[in-house]
Design a protein around this motif. Structure first.
Motif, PDB file in Angstrom:
ATOM      1  N   TYR A   1      36.315  39.436  31.465  1.00 46.16           N
ATOM      2  CA  TYR A   1      36.120  39.830  32.793  1.00 46.16           C
ATOM      3  C   TYR A   1      34.768  40.557  33.378  1.00 46.16           C
ATOM      4  CZ  TYR A   1      40.844  38.502  31.811  1.00 46.16           C
ATOM      5  OH  TYR A   1      41.506  36.897  31.689  1.00 46.16           O
ATOM      6  N   ASN A   2      34.223  41.333  32.198  1.00 44.20           N
ATOM      7  CA  ASN A   2      32.795  42.793  32.546  1.00 44.20           C
ATOM      8  C   ASN A   2      32.002  41.808  32.475  1.00 44.20           C
ATOM      9  OD1 ASN A   2      35.308  44.343  32.450  1.00 44.20           O
ATOM     10  ND2 ASN A   2      34.657  44.812  29.523  1.00 44.20           N
ATOM     11  N   SER A   3      31.477  40.133  32.036  1.00 45.23           N
ATOM     12  CA  SER A   3      29.610  39.882  32.286  1.00 45.23           C
ATOM     13  C   SER A   3      29.503  39.696  33.673  1.00 45.23           C
ATOM     14  CB  SER A   3      29.649  38.991  31.270  1.00 45.23           C
ATOM     15  OG  SER A   3      30.666  39.126  30.035  1.00 45.23           O
ATOM     16  N   THR A   4      28.484  39.282  34.159  1.00 45.94           N
ATOM     17  CA  THR A   4      27.571  39.201  35.019  1.00 45.94           C
ATOM     18  C   THR A   4      27.317  37.730  34.988  1.00 45.94           C
ATOM     19  OG1 THR A   4      25.755  40.047  34.729  1.00 45.94           O
ATOM     20  CG2 THR A   4      27.403  40.955  35.821  1.00 45.94           C
ATOM     21  N   ALA A   5      26.849  36.952  36.706  1.00 43.85           N
ATOM     22  CA  ALA A   5      26.559  35.591  36.400  1.00 43.85           C
ATOM     23  C   ALA A   5      24.517  35.855  35.878  1.00 43.85           C
ATOM     24  CB  ALA A   5      26.215  35.833  38.355  1.00 43.85           C
ATOM     25  N   ASP A   6      23.839  36.879  36.240  1.00 44.18           N
ATOM     26  CA  ASP A   6      23.296  37.118  35.407  1.00 44.18           C
ATOM     27  C   ASP A   6      23.604  37.492  33.851  1.00 44.18           C
ATOM     28  OD1 ASP A   6      21.178  37.619  37.473  1.00 44.18           O
ATOM     29  OD2 ASP A   6      21.760  39.989  37.204  1.00 44.18           O
ATOM     30  N   ASP A   7      24.534  37.716  33.615  1.00 42.14           N
ATOM     31  CA  ASP A   7      24.753  37.307  31.894  1.00 42.14           C
ATOM     32  C   ASP A   7      24.600  35.904  31.448  1.00 42.14           C
ATOM     33  OD1 ASP A   7      24.568  39.807  31.278  1.00 42.14           O
ATOM     34  OD2 ASP A   7      26.852  40.530  32.065  1.00 42.14           O
ATOM     35  N   VAL A   8      25.565  35.135  32.241  1.00 38.48           N
ATOM     36  CA  VAL A   8      26.065  33.920  32.511  1.00 38.48           C
ATOM     37  C   VAL A   8      24.604  33.137  32.421  1.00 38.48           C
ATOM     38  CG1 VAL A   8      27.231  31.512  32.537  1.00 38.48           C
ATOM     39  CG2 VAL A   8      28.576  33.507  33.054  1.00 38.48           C
TER      40      VAL A   8
ATOM     41  N   TYR B   1      47.682  40.117  27.973  1.00 41.76           N
ATOM     42  CA  TYR B   1      47.167  41.790  28.667  1.00 41.76           C
ATOM     43  C   TYR B   1      45.096  41.792  28.705  1.00 41.76           C
ATOM     44  CZ  TYR B   1      52.020  42.594  26.299  1.00 41.76           C
ATOM     45  OH  TYR B   1      53.490  42.329  26.620  1.00 41.76           O
ATOM     46  N   ASP B   2      45.009  40.055  28.226  1.00 37.79           N
ATOM     47  CA  ASP B   2      43.671  40.431  28.481  1.00 37.79           C
ATOM     48  C   ASP B   2      42.999  40.711  29.746  1.00 37.79           C
ATOM     49  OD1 ASP B   2      43.772  40.485  25.810  1.00 37.79           O
ATOM     50  OD2 ASP B   2      43.458  37.637  25.942  1.00 37.79           O
TER      51      ASP B   2
ATOM     52  N   PRO C   1      47.675  42.787  37.139  1.00 38.95           N
ATOM     53  CA  PRO C   1      48.136  41.780  36.981  1.00 38.95           C
ATOM     54  C   PRO C   1      46.903  40.268  36.887  1.00 38.95           C
ATOM     55  CG  PRO C   1      49.103  43.241  37.989  1.00 38.95           C
ATOM     56  CD  PRO C   1      48.026  44.212  37.759  1.00 38.95           C
ATOM     57  N   LEU C   2      47.285  39.545  36.139  1.00 37.60           N
ATOM     58  CA  LEU C   2      46.275  38.112  36.164  1.00 37.60           C
ATOM     59  C   LEU C   2      46.200  37.890  37.446  1.00 37.60           C
ATOM     60  CD1 LEU C   2      46.777  35.432  33.552  1.00 37.60           C
ATOM     61  CD2 LEU C   2      46.434  34.680  35.991  1.00 37.60           C
ATOM     62  N   ASP C   3      46.637  37.944  38.511  1.00 37.99           N
ATOM     63  CA  ASP C   3      46.355  36.889  39.629  1.00 37.99           C
ATOM     64  C   ASP C   3      45.523  37.840  40.133  1.00 37.99           C
ATOM     65  OD1 ASP C   3      48.072  34.878  39.652  1.00 37.99           O
ATOM     66  OD2 ASP C   3      49.849  35.731  40.591  1.00 37.99           O
ATOM     67  N   GLU C   4      45.770  39.350  40.025  1.00 37.07           N
ATOM     68  CA  GLU C   4      44.229  40.541  40.415  1.00 37.07           C
ATOM     69  C   GLU C   4      42.559  40.732  39.302  1.00 37.07           C
ATOM     70  OE1 GLU C   4      46.303  44.429  40.794  1.00 37.07           O
ATOM     71  OE2 GLU C   4      48.251  43.758  41.383  1.00 37.07           O
ATOM     72  N   ARG C   5      42.939  39.310  38.266  1.00 36.67           N
ATOM     73  CA  ARG C   5      41.810  39.699  37.323  1.00 36.67           C
ATOM     74  C   ARG C   5      40.559  38.286  37.874  1.00 36.67           C
ATOM     75  NH1 ARG C   5      45.244  38.784  32.229  1.00 36.67           N
ATOM     76  NH2 ARG C   5      46.679  40.442  32.448  1.00 36.67           N
TER      77      ARG C   5
END
Length: 755
Positions: free
Chosen positions: A522-529, A700-701, A726-730
């Motif tokens: 959830y914390n990685s960016t397009a640059d990381d990918v 919980y992830d 909530p999952l839908d907000e991630r």
């Protein structure tokens, strides 16, 4: 609504791992003329939610949520007030009914014309899977009338003083005004008065209840002053006898049982605190003198001697007797210890010396997979602690070959070295995704966090007992002794929390934070990918299939389940397969040979599994827990299940993956090719299956698991301070396609494979 035949009253408190099994054992009975009154005694875990789910699904279940915790006895009283059945059955929420038992009870009640009380038998079930029938079961086969009073068949008063091995006619209970008192041992002043008062008692020679023997968590095995409640409970019993002269004949028998009960409590080291034992003994002496029947004859042997010492108030002599017995046990223990010493299993002297030093309040140890370096949940926690708890020095356990892979500046210790032993002796915090060696002890004030390393599909802990092939000679006693060191156990979903509590019956608290290693999703960016794909050599525009098979317990060496080169050929030039072998099989010839394929990249030795997942467009998994992690990315998953039956038989599983998959399933290599070539791997059906899977297992992830753990463990902050999103907000990290679309063409990437 018609009146049910039997009201099953289930008082509930902190049993989320056992409650579904308890309720299922009632509701799945062949006899259905029942109501279940589930009394949530303000349980702090998820018991209330479980009760509501059952009540919604089955109209026979009536949920009662108490506003405050009142204890077992008064929770039963609350259930009685709601009950409408002809008979009351009090079942503890961690126990279960045997199949067909309610029908046998109903038949026996009819055969004996509705007695006041029906007594039946039980068996103790143990955490390792053992089962032992009540040792006094022979009383059910003694001669006597079918319907009787306690005077006619007093042998039934020798049974365990519990409420749940009987059903009670509700009218009889209400007419006599029986209710449970508060406090521990509340069954005592219920059982005796009820049996002494009943005009018609019947028996059923059948095991109805499986009485769970929890390794830890039994409230009566908790060291506490609450055990002094036993004195109040017996005062209630004798007050009942004093209220009716016709009951006087019971005094001697109940007096003897009372003293035996006091002795049993004193004999246990996990009941009365050491500093209160003399006071407990003094109260036992007071009750002895107060309720001693005229002409009482003490038992013979050691029991009679203990009775006499309590009668005299001779606590020093009583303790001397106990110490003498303990001394004999100590001699035997010393002999065993000497043998261990001779066998070379003595604790390292360097470690013993370090243990004499004070605990370093600002020192933490992080270990993964027995020293495999900077990976998994411990690595994520180490990184987060450096950021938000820099005052705590972190040391990573790493084998010599792993040291070069550690992030620059990471402090480390090599297992078996003097410094390793010093750190293990003095650290305050311990984070491990497996277990530390047997030699290490848990010092008072230290905090051990079991981070785990995946959501369990396959059986774990003591659940491996029925699977000797997978257990491979595991010493389960030692396993649980190691696990006894845990203070907390991290979980990423409710499903896992309940399994960890059952598979490792220890006294840890669940830490429902999510898995720290999954924060990166959830914390990685397009640059990381893009960076990761470039480092791995994935050509731009290619669809990367990450194949990550798990270990097979029924094989002794690496046996490929899938022809990876053939799969790569079937997929064609638009794909590349990232082959991630299980760490048990690193450096095998089969995996090395795959490097010769232009369409296969062997990533087995790549340190970070999370980076491989970020780089992949689709996961091809079998039964590995990587599927639960990858689901966080909300990218397609395909399951290759060619040997599912063999796997589940040899290893055991917690749910049927074939019924709850995260995507399409292939049972053969040809089926697998079809799923990819047809494009089904990313169709609407795939999306729907993955969505259901994510909602259950990615609960919980949300990218903040590491912070939750460090703030709670090291900074002492409440878990509620950082609620789960909530999952839908991630928003997961962008897919490779989205990452590439956000960046201009890079010739260096396009040519990386050619180079």
């Amino acid at each position: 609504m018609s009146k049910p035949r039997i009201s099953v009253i289930v008082p509930i408190y902190q049993v989320q791992s056992f409650l579904p099994e308890c309720l299922d054992s009632i509701l799945e009975q062949s006899f259905g003329d029942i109501e279940v009154i589930a009394v949530n005694d303000c349980s702090p875990d998820r018991c209330g939610e479980i009760v509501d789910e059952y009540a919604k699904a089955d109209e026979r279940v009536r949920a009662l949520h108490l506003p405050e915790n009142v204890g077992l006895g008064r929770a039963r009283n609350a259930g009685m007030e709601m009950a409408r059945g002809d008979y009351l059955f009090f079942l503890d929420s961690d126990d279960t009914l045997t199949p067909g038992s309610l029908q046998l009870i109903a038949d026996r009640l009819a055969q004996t014309s509705d007695p006041d009380v029906l007594i039946f038998d039980y068996a103790r079930t143990f955490w390792w899977g053992g089962e032992t029938r009540n040792s006094l079961a022979s009383v059910f086969r003694t001669e006597g009338p079918e319907v009787f009073t306690a005077k006619q068949r007093p042998e039934f008063l020798t049974l365990l003083m519990v409420v749940w091995n009987k059903v009670y006619r509700r009218d009889f209970i209400e007419e006599r005004g029986f209710e449970f008192p508060p406090g521990y041992y509340e069954d005592t002043p219920w059982t005796f008065p009820v049996l002494m008062s009943a005009d018609r008692i019947a028996a059923l020679d059948h095991v109805v209840v499986h009485y769970r023997q929890r390794r830890q968590g039994n409230i009566l095995r908790t060291v506490s002053r609450k055990h002094f409640d036993i004195f109040d409970q017996y005062e209630r019993v004798f007050a009942f006898i004093d209220s009716d002269p016709s009951l006087e004949e019971w005094r001697a028998q109940l007096f003897s049982k009372m003293i035996d009960h006091f002795i049993a409590i004193l004999a246990k080291n996990n009941r009365v605190p050491d500093e209160l034992r003399a006071e407990f003994f003094a109260l036992a002496h007071r009750h002895y003198r107060r309720y001693l029947p005229a002409g009482y004859v003490r038992p013979e042997g050691h029991t009679g001697l203990r009775h006499a010492l309590i009668g005299r108030g001779a606590y020093p002599v009583y303790q001397t007797l106990k110490v003498a017995n303990k001394g004999r046990r100590k001699v035997r223990k010393t002999v065993r210890a000497t043998r261990k010493k001779a066998a070379g299993k003595r604790m390292d002297r360097h470690y013993e010396t370090a243990l004499k030093q004070p605990v370093d309040e600002n020192l933490a140890v992080y270990s993964s997979y027995w020293g495999r370096g900077y990976v998994c949940n411990p690595a994520a926690l180490h990184a987060k602690a450096k950021e938000i708890a820099p005052h705590v020095k972190g040391v990573v356990v790493a084998k010599p070959g792993e040291v070069k892979k550690l992030p620059p500046g990471t402090d480390y210790v090599i297992p078996g070295t003097p410094r390793y032993l010093e750190v293990m002796a003095r650290a305050k915090y311990f984070f491990n995704n497996v277990n530390f060696e047997d030699r290490f002890i848990k010092r008072p004030g230290t905090v051990h966090v079991q981070t785990q390393h995946g959501t369990p599909l396959k059986t774990m802990g003591i659940h491996l007992l029925p699977y000797p092939v997978a257990a491979k000679g595991t010493n389960f006693r030692k396993l649980l002794e190691r696990s006894d060191r845990w203070d907390f156990c991290i979980s990423s979903n409710r499903f896992s929390s309940e399994i960890w509590e059952r598979a490792f019956p220890c006294s840890f608290a669940p830490l429902e934070s999510g898995y720290p290693r999954n924060d990166v999703f959830y914390n990685s960016t397009a640059d990381d990918v893009r960076r990761i794909r470039e480092e791995l050599g994935i050509p731009r525009g290619k669809t990367a299939v990450l194949y990550a098979p798990t270990h097979r317990d029924y094989t002794t060496s690496y046996v490929p389940q899938l022809d990876v080169a053939r799969l790569a050929d079937a997929l064609g030039d638009g794909y590349v397969v990232l082959m991630r072998g299980h760490h048990f099989y690193e450096q095998t010839p089969e995996l090395r040979a795959l490097q010769d394929s232009a369409r296969v990249i062997d990533v087995t030795s790549h340190t970070s599994s999370e980076e491989l997942q970020l780089a992949a467009d689709v996961l091809l998994a079998d039964y590995s827990s990587i599927m639960f992690d990858y689901a966080n990315l909300d990218r397609p998953i395909v399951i290759y299940a060619n040997d599912w039956d063999a796997y589940k038989i040899s290893r055991g599983v917690y749910f049927d993956l074939m019924e709850e998959p995260p995507g399409h399933i292939a049972h053969s290599q040809n089926e697998l090719h079809d799923i990819f070539v047809s494009g089904a791997w990313r169709d609407e059906r795939s999306d729907a299956l993955r969505d259901t899977f994510r909602r259950k297992f990615c609960e919980y992830d949300d990218g903040r698991a590491s912070e939750r753990v460090i703030r709670q463990i090291m900074l002492g902050e409440p878990a509620e301070k950082l609620p789960v999103l909530p999952l839908d907000e991630r928003t997961p990290a962008p897919s490779p396609a989205a990452a590439e679309a956000a960046s201009p063409q890079s010739p260096a990437v396009e040519q990386s494979r050619a180079a």
